[in-house]
Design an enzyme around this catalytic site. Structure first.
Site, PDB file in Angstrom:
ATOM      1  CE  LYS A  80      -4.463   0.948   0.374  1.00  0.00           C
ATOM      2  NZ  LYS A  80      -5.629   0.188  -0.076  1.00  0.00           N
ATOM      3  N   GLY A 180     -26.580   1.531   1.479  1.00  0.00           N
ATOM      4  CA  GLY A 180     -25.771   2.170   0.434  1.00  0.00           C
ATOM      5  C   GLY A 180     -26.004   1.526  -0.915  1.00  0.00           C
ATOM      6  CB  VAL A 181     -28.447   1.533  -3.443  1.00  0.00           C
ATOM      7  CG1 VAL A 181     -28.958   0.243  -2.822  1.00  0.00           C
ATOM      8  CG2 VAL A 181     -29.275   2.713  -2.936  1.00  0.00           C
ATOM      9  CB  VAL A 184     -20.658  -2.210  -4.622  1.00  0.00           C
ATOM     10  CG1 VAL A 184     -20.838  -3.675  -4.272  1.00  0.00           C
ATOM     11  CG2 VAL A 184     -19.224  -1.922  -5.044  1.00  0.00           C
ATOM     12  CE1 TYR A 186     -29.848   0.292 -10.252  1.00  0.00           C
ATOM     13  CE2 TYR A 186     -27.951  -0.457 -11.538  1.00  0.00           C
ATOM     14  CZ  TYR A 186     -29.304  -0.155 -11.444  1.00  0.00           C
ATOM     15  OH  TYR A 186     -30.110  -0.310 -12.539  1.00  0.00           O
TER      16      TYR A 186
HETATM   17  P1  NAD Z   1     -20.123   4.426  -3.669  1.00  0.00           P
HETATM   18  O1  NAD Z   1     -19.595   5.699  -3.107  1.00  0.00           O
HETATM   19  O2  NAD Z   1     -20.458   4.369  -5.117  1.00  0.00           O
HETATM   20  O3  NAD Z   1     -21.433   3.983  -2.867  1.00  0.00           O
HETATM   21  C1  NAD Z   1     -21.599   4.141  -1.499  1.00  0.00           C
HETATM   22  C2  NAD Z   1     -23.025   4.576  -1.257  1.00  0.00           C
HETATM   23  O4  NAD Z   1     -23.275   4.638   0.128  1.00  0.00           O
HETATM   24  C3  NAD Z   1     -23.334   5.964  -1.832  1.00  0.00           C
HETATM   25  O5  NAD Z   1     -24.487   5.903  -2.625  1.00  0.00           O
HETATM   26  C4  NAD Z   1     -23.545   6.813  -0.584  1.00  0.00           C
HETATM   27  O6  NAD Z   1     -24.474   7.847  -0.784  1.00  0.00           O
HETATM   28  C5  NAD Z   1     -24.042   5.780   0.394  1.00  0.00           C
HETATM   29  N1  NAD Z   1     -23.904   6.158   1.802  1.00  0.00           N
HETATM   30  C6  NAD Z   1     -22.940   6.886   2.406  1.00  0.00           C
HETATM   31  N2  NAD Z   1     -23.184   6.997   3.717  1.00  0.00           N
HETATM   32  C7  NAD Z   1     -24.314   6.313   3.955  1.00  0.00           C
HETATM   33  C8  NAD Z   1     -25.083   6.063   5.124  1.00  0.00           C
HETATM   34  N3  NAD Z   1     -24.735   6.553   6.315  1.00  0.00           N
HETATM   35  N4  NAD Z   1     -26.201   5.308   5.009  1.00  0.00           N
HETATM   36  C9  NAD Z   1     -26.589   4.820   3.813  1.00  0.00           C
HETATM   37  N5  NAD Z   1     -25.895   5.030   2.678  1.00  0.00           N
HETATM   38  C10 NAD Z   1     -24.781   5.785   2.741  1.00  0.00           C
HETATM   39  O7  NAD Z   1     -19.053   3.313  -3.275  1.00  0.00           O
HETATM   40  P2  NAD Z   1     -18.942   1.827  -3.858  1.00  0.00           P
HETATM   41  O8  NAD Z   1     -17.883   1.802  -4.886  1.00  0.00           O
HETATM   42  O9  NAD Z   1     -20.281   1.318  -4.184  1.00  0.00           O
HETATM   43  O10 NAD Z   1     -18.365   1.046  -2.593  1.00  0.00           O
HETATM   44  C11 NAD Z   1     -19.199   0.720  -1.489  1.00  0.00           C
HETATM   45  C12 NAD Z   1     -18.372   0.110  -0.374  1.00  0.00           C
HETATM   46  O11 NAD Z   1     -17.730  -1.075  -0.857  1.00  0.00           O
HETATM   47  C13 NAD Z   1     -17.243   1.005   0.141  1.00  0.00           C
HETATM   48  O12 NAD Z   1     -17.059   0.740   1.507  1.00  0.00           O
HETATM   49  C14 NAD Z   1     -16.028   0.514  -0.622  1.00  0.00           C
HETATM   50  O13 NAD Z   1     -14.829   0.748   0.091  1.00  0.00           O
HETATM   51  C15 NAD Z   1     -16.318  -0.975  -0.694  1.00  0.00           C
HETATM   52  N6  NAD Z   1     -15.666  -1.641  -1.812  1.00  0.00           N
HETATM   53  C16 NAD Z   1     -15.934  -1.248  -3.092  1.00  0.00           C
HETATM   54  C17 NAD Z   1     -15.315  -1.898  -4.150  1.00  0.00           C
HETATM   55  C18 NAD Z   1     -15.624  -1.509  -5.574  1.00  0.00           C
HETATM   56  O14 NAD Z   1     -15.312  -2.288  -6.483  1.00  0.00           O
HETATM   57  N7  NAD Z   1     -16.233  -0.370  -5.819  1.00  0.00           N
HETATM   58  C19 NAD Z   1     -14.424  -2.953  -3.907  1.00  0.00           C
HETATM   59  C20 NAD Z   1     -14.181  -3.366  -2.585  1.00  0.00           C
HETATM   60  C21 NAD Z   1     -14.817  -2.675  -1.549  1.00  0.00           C
END
Ligand code: NAD
Length: 358
Positions: A80, A180-181, A184, A186
């Site tokens: 990292k 959280g939609v 991921v 969604y």
């Molecule tokens: P994103 O930012 O697109 O989605 C997160 C969603 O959570 C947003 O829509 C946001 O408005 C919502 N949110 C924030 N605070 C909230 C709350 N208090 N209550 C309800 N909803 C809330 O992020 P993502 O890419 O979808 O990732 C989601 C999670 O998965 C993160 O923790 C990320 O670290 C983890 N993750 C993502 C990936 C990836 O491929 N994108 C891979 C591994 C881990």
């Protein structure tokens, strides 16, 4: 902090402090373990309050990547990087190119990628100086958006957890609460809906909630309400640390299985609390490995969606193994996940190279 003491305790191989006089770059690259392959892990830009805090974060996060990559069955070690600075005002092309030169100087021992505070543009600047950068968009020869694969892995992980906990082979008529939609969440909602699950969702943005309500017939709840709903599965897909002393007593779920990173506020204590309460916890770095699996095939220059899909679906089987270790050894699923990853690293470290592989 005593860096060597920490490295000795947690087994880190190398820590590089990078300084560039002209751009003011101050970065830390931590390589935890390269037994399985080059250390892959993102580059974070964060306004750390002190040098110690930056080094500590790089050490902690690089170790996490070793476990994540090992458990996912990838030929990658854990690393990292952190750049000290405010992502909203301290980022420049020159700084990222200077950072790219440091990455290049490690000759492939460390491969960088996007993380908190960095963007695709930053990765392109790094790429001007090194090829040891991954996770770029498809139009730049990369593997593209990892979110659909993270969602697919999470979906497989939910099925695996349901199977282990209840014996059911499918998700028909089960209720899953997704916090959280976004990217991921969604895609996960769509897969669950197609599999016949009922959905309860929350998000801080109304439009994101309305989209899944309309498309998948989800029921919306607001804010903290999600912790107390009647659902079989809780899938945190927003923030970390949502499983804690305040939320656990409210939970009526059988399973926690979602994509968010660092879901447990205190990994040992809260995993233990969930075990005692009879809630099956899918360790986050195992179930959310779809994204890193997608990047892996870019790293090895063998990108192919079919292969990515097949490896991501294997998260189902990996979780069964982890749950088996947890049940047999009477330890939490979080401890079982560590054991599963460590076993693979130890086994591979134990084989001696006999022939030269070209
Ligand atoms: P994103 O930012 O697109 O989605 C997160 C969603 O959570 C947003 O829509 C946001 O408005 C919502 N949110 C924030 N605070 C909230 C709350 N208090 N209550 C309800 N909803 C809330 O992020 P993502 O890419 O979808 O990732 C989601 C999670 O998965 C993160 O923790 C990320 O670290 C983890 N993750 C993502 C990936 C990836 O491929 N994108 C891979 C591994 C881990």
């Amino acid at each position: 902090m005593k860096v060597f003491d920490h490295m000795t305790e947690y087994g880190h191989e190398q820590v590089v402090l990078c300084h560039d006089k002209q751009t003011g770059l101050r970065a830390v690259i931590a390589i935890h373990n390269t037994v399985l392959g080059p250390a892959l892990g993102g580059c974070r830009v964060w306004p750390y309050a002190s040098e110690d805090e930056a080094i500590r974060d790089a050490l902690r996060l690089s170790r996490g990547m070793t476990y994540k990559n090992a458990a996912a069955g990838l030929n990658l070690g854990g690393g990292k990087a952190v750049i000290i600075g405010d992502p909203n005002k301290d980022k420049t092309e020159a700084k990222f190119r200077a950072f790219g030169q440091f990455v290049q100087s490690l000759g492939g021992r460390y491969i960088t990628a996007e993380d908190v505070g960095t963007t695709v543009e930053d990765m392109q600047n790094i790429k001007m100086e090194t090829n040891f950068v991954a996770g770029l968009p498809k139009m730049f020869g990369g593997s593209g958006d990892p979110s659909p694969f993270t969602a697919l892995g999470t979906f497989e992980g939910i099925k695996s957890s349901v199977r282990f906990k209840t014996g059911a082979e499918d998700l028909k008529n089960l209720t899953v609460a997704i916090q959280g939609v976004g990217h991921v969440g969604y895609f996960l909602a769509r897969l669950l809906h197609e599999a016949g699950a009922k959905l309860i969702v929350s998000d801080i943005y109304e439009d994101k909630v309305m989209r899944v309500v309309k498309e998948f017939g989800a029921r919306a709840v607001s804010g903290d309400e999600i912790y107390g709903v009647e659902a079989d599965v809780f899938a945190p897909c927003a923030l970390g640390a949502v499983v804690n002393d305040e939320t656990i007593p409210r939970m009526k779920y059988k399973i926690i299985a979602g994509a968010a990173n660092n879901q447990l506020l205190d990994e040992n204590r809260h995993a233990q609390k969930l075990l005692e309460k009879g809630i099956l916890y899918a360790p986050d770095y195992i179930i959310n490995a779809g994204g890193v699996i997608n990047v892996y095939f870019e790293v090895i220059n063998e990108y192919n969606e079919e292969r990515v899909t097949s490896k991501v679906k294997n998260i189902y089987t990996i979780l069964q193994e982890v749950y088996k270790i947890s049940a047999e050894e009477e330890i939490t699923t979080a401890q079982a996940a560590s054991r599963f990853a460590e076993r693979r690293i130890d086994e591979i470290a134990g084989i001696h190279q006999k022939y030269f592989k070209q």
